[in-house]
Design a protein around this motif. Structure first.
Motif, PDB file in Angstrom:
ATOM      1  N   TRP A   1       0.788  -1.221   0.000  1.00 15.91           N
ATOM      2  CA  TRP A   1       0.000   0.000   0.000  1.00 15.91           C
ATOM      3  C   TRP A   1       0.826   1.281   0.000  1.00 15.91           C
ATOM      4  O   TRP A   1       0.287   2.362  -0.214  1.00 15.91           O
ATOM      5  N   ALA A   2       2.126   1.186   0.291  1.00 22.10           N
ATOM      6  CA  ALA A   2       2.945   2.397   0.404  1.00 22.10           C
ATOM      7  C   ALA A   2       4.392   2.073   0.054  1.00 22.10           C
ATOM      8  O   ALA A   2       4.763   0.904  -0.135  1.00 22.10           O
ATOM      9  N   ASP A   3       5.218   3.121  -0.033  1.00 21.14           N
ATOM     10  CA  ASP A   3       6.623   2.955  -0.401  1.00 21.14           C
ATOM     11  C   ASP A   3       7.601   3.429   0.667  1.00 21.14           C
ATOM     12  O   ASP A   3       8.759   3.026   0.662  1.00 21.14           O
ATOM     13  N   GLN A   4       7.165   4.284   1.565  1.00 23.45           N
ATOM     14  CA  GLN A   4       8.064   4.878   2.548  1.00 23.45           C
ATOM     15  C   GLN A   4       8.102   4.040   3.834  1.00 23.45           C
ATOM     16  O   GLN A   4       7.066   3.585   4.315  1.00 23.45           O
ATOM     17  N   GLN A   5       9.294   3.898   4.393  1.00 22.32           N
ATOM     18  CA  GLN A   5       9.444   3.161   5.636  1.00 22.32           C
ATOM     19  C   GLN A   5       8.597   3.759   6.748  1.00 22.32           C
ATOM     20  O   GLN A   5       8.025   3.037   7.576  1.00 22.32           O
ATOM     21  N   SER A   6       8.493   5.094   6.754  1.00 24.84           N
ATOM     22  CA  SER A   6       7.679   5.747   7.790  1.00 24.84           C
ATOM     23  C   SER A   6       6.216   5.335   7.669  1.00 24.84           C
ATOM     24  O   SER A   6       5.519   5.201   8.683  1.00 24.84           O
ATOM     25  N   SER A   7       5.767   5.108   6.445  1.00 25.28           N
ATOM     26  CA  SER A   7       4.399   4.646   6.229  1.00 25.28           C
ATOM     27  C   SER A   7       4.221   3.233   6.759  1.00 25.28           C
ATOM     28  O   SER A   7       3.199   2.899   7.364  1.00 25.28           O
ATOM     29  N   PHE A   8       5.233   2.389   6.530  1.00 21.90           N
ATOM     30  CA  PHE A   8       5.168   1.020   7.029  1.00 21.90           C
ATOM     31  C   PHE A   8       5.059   1.007   8.549  1.00 21.90           C
ATOM     32  O   PHE A   8       4.255   0.260   9.128  1.00 21.90           O
ATOM     33  N   GLU A   9       5.867   1.842   9.204  1.00 22.26           N
ATOM     34  CA  GLU A   9       5.857   1.894  10.658  1.00 22.26           C
ATOM     35  C   GLU A   9       4.518   2.399  11.185  1.00 22.26           C
ATOM     36  O   GLU A   9       4.012   1.923  12.207  1.00 22.26           O
ATOM     37  N   ASP A  10       3.942   3.375  10.489  1.00 23.36           N
ATOM     38  CA  ASP A  10       2.648   3.920  10.889  1.00 23.36           C
ATOM     39  C   ASP A  10       1.560   2.861  10.771  1.00 23.36           C
ATOM     40  O   ASP A  10       0.721   2.696  11.670  1.00 23.36           O
ATOM     41  N   MET A  11       1.570   2.110   9.664  1.00 25.21           N
ATOM     42  CA  MET A  11       0.591   1.038   9.483  1.00 25.21           C
ATOM     43  C   MET A  11       0.747  -0.032  10.548  1.00 25.21           C
ATOM     44  O   MET A  11      -0.234  -0.523  11.108  1.00 25.21           O
ATOM     45  N   LYS A  12       1.990  -0.405  10.831  1.00 30.61           N
ATOM     46  CA  LYS A  12       2.248  -1.435  11.839  1.00 30.61           C
ATOM     47  C   LYS A  12       1.760  -0.997  13.211  1.00 30.61           C
ATOM     48  O   LYS A  12       1.165  -1.798  13.960  1.00 30.61           O
ATOM     49  N   ALA A  13       1.969   0.279  13.537  1.00 27.40           N
ATOM     50  CA  ALA A  13       1.557   0.795  14.846  1.00 27.40           C
ATOM     51  C   ALA A  13       0.037   0.792  15.005  1.00 27.40           C
ATOM     52  O   ALA A  13      -0.476   0.713  16.129  1.00 27.40           O
ATOM     53  N   LYS A  14      -0.668   0.866  13.899  1.00 31.99           N
ATOM     54  CA  LYS A  14      -2.129   0.929  13.925  1.00 31.99           C
ATOM     55  C   LYS A  14      -2.770  -0.452  14.089  1.00 31.99           C
ATOM     56  O   LYS A  14      -3.941  -0.564  14.462  1.00 31.99           O
ATOM     57  N   VAL A  15      -2.005  -1.508  13.825  1.00 27.40           N
ATOM     58  CA  VAL A  15      -2.568  -2.864  13.775  1.00 27.40           C
ATOM     59  C   VAL A  15      -3.292  -3.275  15.057  1.00 27.40           C
ATOM     60  O   VAL A  15      -4.414  -3.811  14.978  1.00 27.40           O
ATOM     61  N   PRO A  16      -2.729  -3.065  16.253  1.00 28.63           N
ATOM     62  CA  PRO A  16      -3.485  -3.477  17.448  1.00 28.63           C
ATOM     63  C   PRO A  16      -4.864  -2.829  17.541  1.00 28.63           C
ATOM     64  O   PRO A  16      -5.827  -3.483  17.974  1.00 28.63           O
ATOM     65  N   GLN A  17      -4.970  -1.585  17.117  1.00 25.30           N
ATOM     66  CA  GLN A  17      -6.258  -0.891  17.166  1.00 25.30           C
ATOM     67  C   GLN A  17      -7.238  -1.456  16.147  1.00 25.30           C
ATOM     68  O   GLN A  17      -8.401  -1.733  16.468  1.00 25.30           O
ATOM     69  N   THR A  18      -6.771  -1.635  14.907  1.00 26.75           N
ATOM     70  CA  THR A  18      -7.686  -2.092  13.857  1.00 26.75           C
ATOM     71  C   THR A  18      -8.094  -3.552  14.047  1.00 26.75           C
ATOM     72  O   THR A  18      -9.251  -3.917  13.831  1.00 26.75           O
ATOM     73  N   VAL A  19      -7.142  -4.394  14.486  1.00 25.05           N
ATOM     74  CA  VAL A  19      -7.474  -5.798  14.722  1.00 25.05           C
ATOM     75  C   VAL A  19      -8.407  -5.932  15.918  1.00 25.05           C
ATOM     76  O   VAL A  19      -9.336  -6.751  15.905  1.00 25.05           O
ATOM     77  N   ALA A  20      -8.200  -5.121  16.944  1.00 33.24           N
ATOM     78  CA  ALA A  20      -9.109  -5.149  18.099  1.00 33.24           C
ATOM     79  C   ALA A  20     -10.524  -4.749  17.684  1.00 33.24           C
ATOM     80  O   ALA A  20     -11.506  -5.336  18.158  1.00 33.24           O
ATOM     81  N   ALA A  21     -10.632  -3.770  16.788  1.00 31.60           N
ATOM     82  CA  ALA A  21     -11.952  -3.369  16.300  1.00 31.60           C
ATOM     83  C   ALA A  21     -12.601  -4.503  15.521  1.00 31.60           C
ATOM     84  O   ALA A  21     -13.814  -4.745  15.640  1.00 31.60           O
ATOM     85  N   CYS A  22     -11.813  -5.199  14.730  1.00 32.32           N
ATOM     86  CA  CYS A  22     -12.337  -6.351  13.993  1.00 32.32           C
ATOM     87  C   CYS A  22     -12.791  -7.448  14.950  1.00 32.32           C
ATOM     88  O   CYS A  22     -13.862  -8.053  14.762  1.00 32.32           O
TER      89      CYS A  22
END
Length: 206
Positions: free
Chosen positions: A117-138
């Motif tokens: 979904w992205a090319d920048q490492q900072s984007s990867f880190e941001d997506m990874k940091a969001k995972v606990p929140q999004t998976v918990a919502a699921c």
């Protein structure tokens, strides 16, 4: 005989469990993700998407996409009753499968597949940091809306249950303790007692 191309820890294990539930003979063929075998010409000739599962039928047809493969298994073994007879219950069954495929599985993938979904490492880190929140919502949605008894459709196992079993087993690794979701926790424990899951574990696939 059916041939299932799989990799441990991936959603392809849901297909293996469904094949066991259906009582169908199949040959499991491991795709070694550690050596990136899924990106090599030999496997890309089987599945150009470079993903698992891929199921080769007795006619030599290659099927991909977990939901479609699960539906195919159900048609091969109608006596296993993996699709409810009631059309509305069957619609709920498929809605859960599609939710898992389109939302919960994707939320999990943001942890280590950010390059989709992205090319920048900072984007990867941001997506990874969001995972606990999004998976918990699921997980909260699954807990409230998807499980209608012991399984997705009540007291009878059906196609989305192996799918849900695999996806929910990723929760702890995604930073979402399953103990916070008692219905999911009970469901996972219940699935572990099934012969299908025991057989897949014995084969070293799970």
């Amino acid at each position: 005989m059916l041939k299932l191309f799989y990799a441990p820890g991936t959603i392809s294990i849901a297909v293996a469990i469904a094949l066991q539930e259906a009582g169908l003979d199949y040959e499991p063929i491991k795709v070694d993700f550690a050596s990136a075998a899924q990106t090599k010409p030999d496997y890309l000739a089987i599945n150009p998407k470079g993903r698992v599962p891929a199921l080769v039928t007795s006619k030599g047809t290659i099927l991909t996409e977990t939901g479609a493969v699960l539906d195919y298994i159900a048609t091969l073994a109608p006596a296993a009753n993996l699709v409810p007879q009631d059309t509305e219950v069957a619609a709920h069954m498929r809605s859960v499968m599609y939710y898992l495929a389109s939302t919960m599985h994707v939320a999990h993938a943001h942890k280590m597949r950010g390059s989709r979904w992205a090319d920048q490492q900072s984007s990867f880190e941001d997506m990874k940091a969001k995972v606990p929140q999004t998976v918990a919502a699921c997980a909260a949605y699954v807990e409230a809306e998807c499980l209608r008894g012991d399984f997705v459709t009540g007291d009878q196992i059906s196609l989305p249950d192996p799918y849900l079993f695999v996806v929910c087993n990723w929760m702890e690794g995604d930073g979402v303790p399953r103990a916070g979701f008692p219905k999911i926790d009970a469901f996972l424990n219940r699935m572990e007692t099934r012969d299908s899951v025991k057989a897949v574990r014995k084969l070293g696939m799970l």
